[in-house]
Write a protein that holds these residues in place. Structure first.
Motif, PDB file in Angstrom:
ATOM      1  N   GLY A  99       4.771   1.423   3.971  1.00  0.00           N
ATOM      2  CA  GLY A  99       5.880   1.357   3.037  1.00  0.00           C
ATOM      3  C   GLY A  99       7.183   1.714   3.701  1.00  0.00           C
ATOM      4  N   LYS A 100       8.116   2.202   2.921  1.00  0.00           N
ATOM      5  CA  LYS A 100       9.463   2.473   3.406  1.00  0.00           C
ATOM      6  C   LYS A 100       9.474   3.474   4.555  1.00  0.00           C
ATOM      7  CE  LYS A 100      14.063   3.976   1.943  1.00  0.00           C
ATOM      8  NZ  LYS A 100      14.962   4.298   0.817  1.00  0.00           N
ATOM      9  N   GLN A 101       8.738   4.564   4.421  1.00  0.00           N
ATOM     10  CA  GLN A 101       8.735   5.588   5.479  1.00  0.00           C
ATOM     11  C   GLN A 101       8.170   5.049   6.782  1.00  0.00           C
ATOM     12  OE1 GLN A 101       6.639   8.936   3.715  1.00  0.00           O
ATOM     13  NE2 GLN A 101       8.576   9.920   3.180  1.00  0.00           N
ATOM     14  N   ALA A 102       7.098   4.243   6.683  1.00  0.00           N
ATOM     15  CA  ALA A 102       6.495   3.674   7.897  1.00  0.00           C
ATOM     16  C   ALA A 102       7.443   2.688   8.567  1.00  0.00           C
ATOM     17  CB  ALA A 102       5.179   2.992   7.547  1.00  0.00           C
ATOM     18  N   ILE A 103       8.177   1.905   7.772  1.00  0.00           N
ATOM     19  CA  ILE A 103       9.144   0.952   8.330  1.00  0.00           C
ATOM     20  C   ILE A 103      10.267   1.697   9.042  1.00  0.00           C
ATOM     21  CG2 ILE A 103      10.852  -0.808   7.752  1.00  0.00           C
ATOM     22  CD1 ILE A 103       9.006  -1.609   5.408  1.00  0.00           C
ATOM     23  N   ILE A 104      10.780   2.753   8.409  1.00  0.00           N
ATOM     24  CA  ILE A 104      11.828   3.560   9.046  1.00  0.00           C
ATOM     25  C   ILE A 104      11.303   4.184  10.332  1.00  0.00           C
ATOM     26  CG2 ILE A 104      13.171   5.688   8.818  1.00  0.00           C
ATOM     27  CD1 ILE A 104      13.730   4.980   5.962  1.00  0.00           C
ATOM     28  N   ASP A 120      17.872   2.332   6.263  1.00  0.00           N
ATOM     29  CA  ASP A 120      17.430   2.638   4.907  1.00  0.00           C
ATOM     30  C   ASP A 120      17.460   1.382   4.029  1.00  0.00           C
ATOM     31  OD1 ASP A 120      16.828   4.887   2.852  1.00  0.00           O
ATOM     32  OD2 ASP A 120      18.492   3.779   1.930  1.00  0.00           O
ATOM     33  N   ALA A 121      18.521   0.599   4.165  1.00  0.00           N
ATOM     34  CA  ALA A 121      18.656  -0.618   3.368  1.00  0.00           C
ATOM     35  C   ALA A 121      17.575  -1.638   3.724  1.00  0.00           C
ATOM     36  CB  ALA A 121      20.042  -1.226   3.574  1.00  0.00           C
ATOM     37  N   LEU A 122      17.316  -1.810   5.027  1.00  0.00           N
ATOM     38  CA  LEU A 122      16.304  -2.779   5.462  1.00  0.00           C
ATOM     39  C   LEU A 122      14.907  -2.343   5.027  1.00  0.00           C
ATOM     40  CD1 LEU A 122      15.520  -5.313   7.024  1.00  0.00           C
ATOM     41  CD2 LEU A 122      15.467  -3.934   9.121  1.00  0.00           C
ATOM     42  N   SER A 123      14.597  -1.070   5.182  1.00  0.00           N
ATOM     43  CA  SER A 123      13.262  -0.574   4.807  1.00  0.00           C
ATOM     44  C   SER A 123      13.047  -0.667   3.293  1.00  0.00           C
ATOM     45  CB  SER A 123      13.069   0.861   5.288  1.00  0.00           C
ATOM     46  OG  SER A 123      14.039   1.724   4.722  1.00  0.00           O
ATOM     47  N   THR A 124      14.092  -0.432   2.518  1.00  0.00           N
ATOM     48  CA  THR A 124      13.994  -0.570   1.062  1.00  0.00           C
ATOM     49  C   THR A 124      13.744  -2.027   0.673  1.00  0.00           C
ATOM     50  OG1 THR A 124      15.485   1.304   0.700  1.00  0.00           O
ATOM     51  CG2 THR A 124      15.202  -0.228  -1.129  1.00  0.00           C
ATOM     52  N   TYR A 125      14.480  -2.918   1.311  1.00  0.00           N
ATOM     53  CA  TYR A 125      14.349  -4.357   1.043  1.00  0.00           C
ATOM     54  C   TYR A 125      12.935  -4.843   1.358  1.00  0.00           C
ATOM     55  CZ  TYR A 125      14.951  -9.380   1.983  1.00  0.00           C
ATOM     56  OH  TYR A 125      14.816 -10.738   2.026  1.00  0.00           O
ATOM     57  N   LEU A 126      12.400  -4.429   2.504  1.00  0.00           N
ATOM     58  CA  LEU A 126      11.094  -4.932   2.938  1.00  0.00           C
ATOM     59  C   LEU A 126       9.919  -4.249   2.234  1.00  0.00           C
ATOM     60  CD1 LEU A 126      11.667  -5.377   6.777  1.00  0.00           C
ATOM     61  CD2 LEU A 126      11.640  -7.128   4.996  1.00  0.00           C
ATOM     62  N   ALA A 149      11.874 -15.295   3.559  1.00  0.00           N
ATOM     63  CA  ALA A 149      12.993 -14.394   3.865  1.00  0.00           C
ATOM     64  C   ALA A 149      12.456 -13.016   4.264  1.00  0.00           C
ATOM     65  CB  ALA A 149      13.921 -14.278   2.658  1.00  0.00           C
ATOM     66  N   GLN A 150      11.476 -12.527   3.522  1.00  0.00           N
ATOM     67  CA  GLN A 150      10.911 -11.219   3.856  1.00  0.00           C
ATOM     68  C   GLN A 150      10.008 -11.312   5.088  1.00  0.00           C
ATOM     69  OE1 GLN A 150       9.322  -9.930   0.003  1.00  0.00           O
ATOM     70  NE2 GLN A 150      11.116  -8.611  -0.211  1.00  0.00           N
ATOM     71  N   TYR A 151       9.399 -12.465   5.297  1.00  0.00           N
ATOM     72  CA  TYR A 151       8.654 -12.696   6.540  1.00  0.00           C
ATOM     73  C   TYR A 151       9.577 -12.520   7.745  1.00  0.00           C
ATOM     74  CZ  TYR A 151       6.851 -15.647  10.344  1.00  0.00           C
ATOM     75  OH  TYR A 151       6.473 -16.144  11.572  1.00  0.00           O
ATOM     76  N   ASN A 152      10.781 -13.074   7.662  1.00  0.00           N
ATOM     77  CA  ASN A 152      11.744 -12.932   8.759  1.00  0.00           C
ATOM     78  C   ASN A 152      12.083 -11.460   8.996  1.00  0.00           C
ATOM     79  OD1 ASN A 152      11.884 -15.684   9.219  1.00  0.00           O
ATOM     80  ND2 ASN A 152      13.629 -15.976   7.832  1.00  0.00           N
ATOM     81  N   GLY A 153      12.184 -10.702   7.915  1.00  0.00           N
ATOM     82  CA  GLY A 153      12.433  -9.272   8.058  1.00  0.00           C
ATOM     83  C   GLY A 153      11.312  -8.570   8.792  1.00  0.00           C
ATOM     84  N   TYR A 154      10.090  -8.959   8.493  1.00  0.00           N
ATOM     85  CA  TYR A 154       8.949  -8.339   9.182  1.00  0.00           C
ATOM     86  C   TYR A 154       8.816  -8.823  10.621  1.00  0.00           C
ATOM     87  CZ  TYR A 154       7.270  -5.729   5.205  1.00  0.00           C
ATOM     88  OH  TYR A 154       7.157  -4.800   4.197  1.00  0.00           O
TER      89      TYR A 154
END
Length: 482
Positions: free
Chosen positions: A143-148, A176-182, A266-271
């Motif tokens: 989740g968000k913490q792991a992405i950050i 923070d914004a990117l991790s929230t989005y993803l 779009a979220q695939y590109n983020g990952y």
């Protein structure tokens, strides 16, 4: 190690009456796991020894669960009482990456990628049903913490090493914004976490998965991004795009409903971006901090992969400070920091590498006008020549190589040598010098010095494309079987 082999044989006898022909130790993989191949007249098996009981429990439990879900994972045949050893199905030595490198970008390999993605979708979605995520080794969810955490890993171990000035508060805001989005994705199921072509085995044109014990709950897109954007695979845009669409169709078929493709992509590109940065962080840590040459060599490839991504894909969210920094680290002058000077056909330099015995021959003499060079004393490394099974072998034999790589400090020793020798080789290429001698000595000139000479020769050829003359001076005196 012989004690472990004996325990493997005892465990094997508990589920099979077949006679064992051999138990061969395999090259070390990730983590502390040690693999062995058990060979019988009928077939072969893989035995794993690992003192990390939590990791063992997770792999064994996940394997059983995914097997019931119809996923191509290994059958676990036997586990010892303290769960430090287990025997599993053997899928051979050929990975999907090996097939790609051997066969090339052919239809047969493309079909293997399709099979892999279809099986991945099944493992992620159907394998998620009833899975006990309390078994996860680290976090239960990506989740968000792991992405950050992945973004900070990239920041500390790669970005900060470049010493590029930036606004720390603005960068953290972007993280923070990117991790929230993803973290707000529509489809969260089981996430393999390290779904790369080296973890997909190919046997008789069928694919099988290994090393999924680090998995957790997460977005479907992460694993697809890991596979299709693996830098070493260098898949074309056509393959990446077509395979992504194929994967989406597999997901829709399993879910029995359409998905929002625009949002998914779009979220695939983020990952994809997260995965590329996580890999750069890993290369930075292993290469820039631990000084492991293999990872340093991989950094330019990873940066070029990132450069291509940024030029052709959009994440779907504005990240001003982060985007500014990413545009800087893919500039040619930054990439060139990690690219070694390569020799050409016109480069006069010849690197002469010798193994020798301090007792039998002494230092090799440099007959060139240049003179000098390097002499490394390998006698501080534990000598495999004192062990009976290795006395008649040399540093060219797999048994000795495994011993030196896994039971001595030879890897650390060689990494230090690479750092020293690389400076000289690059300088000699640039200045047009013709000769450099590198010598490795040990007691008998048969085991440690031979292995070191072979490894350094391979390293210099791969990194600098330089001409190498390799000689083992005491070969005629090696103790060998008659």
């Amino acid at each position: 190690m012989q004690t472990v082999i004996n325990e493997i044989k005892e465990l094997f006898e508990q589920f099979s009456k077949d006679e064992i022909n051999a138990v061969d130790k395999l090259p070390q993989s990730g983590g502390d796991r040690v693999y062995f191949r058990i060979t019988t007249d009928k077939t072969s098996y893989i035995a794993t020894f690992n003192n990390n009981l939590k990791e063992n429990n997770t792999f064994i439990a996940f394997s059983g669960h995914f097997k019931k879900a119809g996923s191509p994972v290994p059958e676990i045949y036997a586990v010892n009482s303290d769960k430090t050893i287990y025997i599993q199905q053997d899928f051979g030595n050929a990975s999907l990456l090996h097939q790609l490198e051997t066969i090339g970008y052919k239809d047969d390999v493309y079909a293997l990628y399709q099979k892999s993605l279809k099986a991945l979708a099944n493992l992620q979605i159907n394998g998620d049903k009833g899975l006990d995520y309390n078994l996860c080794i680290t976090s239960k969810e990506f989740g968000k913490q792991a992405i950050i955490a992945d973004l900070l890993y990239f920041k500390y171990y790669f970005l900060d090493t470049l010493k590029i000035p930036y606004d720390k508060e603005k960068l953290i805001d972007d993280f923070d914004a990117l991790s929230t989005y993803l973290s707000h994705v529509d489809h969260k199921y089981f996430m393999f976490r390290d779904f790369q072509s080296r973890n997909i085995m190919v046997k008789e044109n069928e694919i099988y998965f290994i090393d999924y014990q680090g998995g957790m709950k997460g977005a479907l897109q992460y694993d697809v991004a890991s596979l299709l954007w693996q830098a070493k695979a260098e898949l074309s845009d056509q393959w990446k795009n077509n395979l992504l669409q194929y994967y989406i169709s597999c997901v829709e078929e399993i879910l029995n409903k359409p998905i929002d493709k625009n949002r998914f992509e779009a979220q695939y590109n983020g990952y994809v971006l997260i995965r590329l940065l996580q890999v750069l962080g890993a290369y930075g840590f292993r290469g820039l901090f631990e000084r492991k040459a293999h990872f340093l060599i991989s950094i330019p490839l990873a940066l070029n992969n990132l450069k291509h991504f940024l030029a052709n894909k959009h994440v779907g969210i504005v990240l001003p400070e982060f985007e500014r920094l990413l545009s800087i680290i893919i500039e040619d002058e930054v990439v060139k920091r990690f690219q070694p000077t390569k020799a050409t056909d016109k480069t006069p330099l010849i690197v002469k590498i010798n193994s020798f015995s301090f007792l039998k021959s002494g230092y090799p003499k440099d007959e060139t006008a240049n003179g000098g060079g390097f002499v490394f004393d390998m006698r501080g490394i534990l000598n495999p020549g004192r062990i009976d099974e290795y006395k008649t072998q040399s540093g060219l034999d797999k048994g000795v190589q495994d011993f030196l790589e896994q039971q001595t400090k030879m890897p650390e020793f060689l990494n230090s040598i690479y750092n020293i020798v690389d400076i000289a080789v690059e300088d000699y290429i640039n200045r047009g010098f013709e000769s450099l001698m590198i010598n490795f000595g040990c007691t008998g000139g048969q085991h440690r010095s031979v292995y070191a000479a072979e490894q350094v020769a391979r390293h210099l050829k791969n990194k600098f494309n330089v001409k190498v003359q390799l000689s083992h001076m005491n070969k005629e005196n090696w103790r060998t079987l008659l």
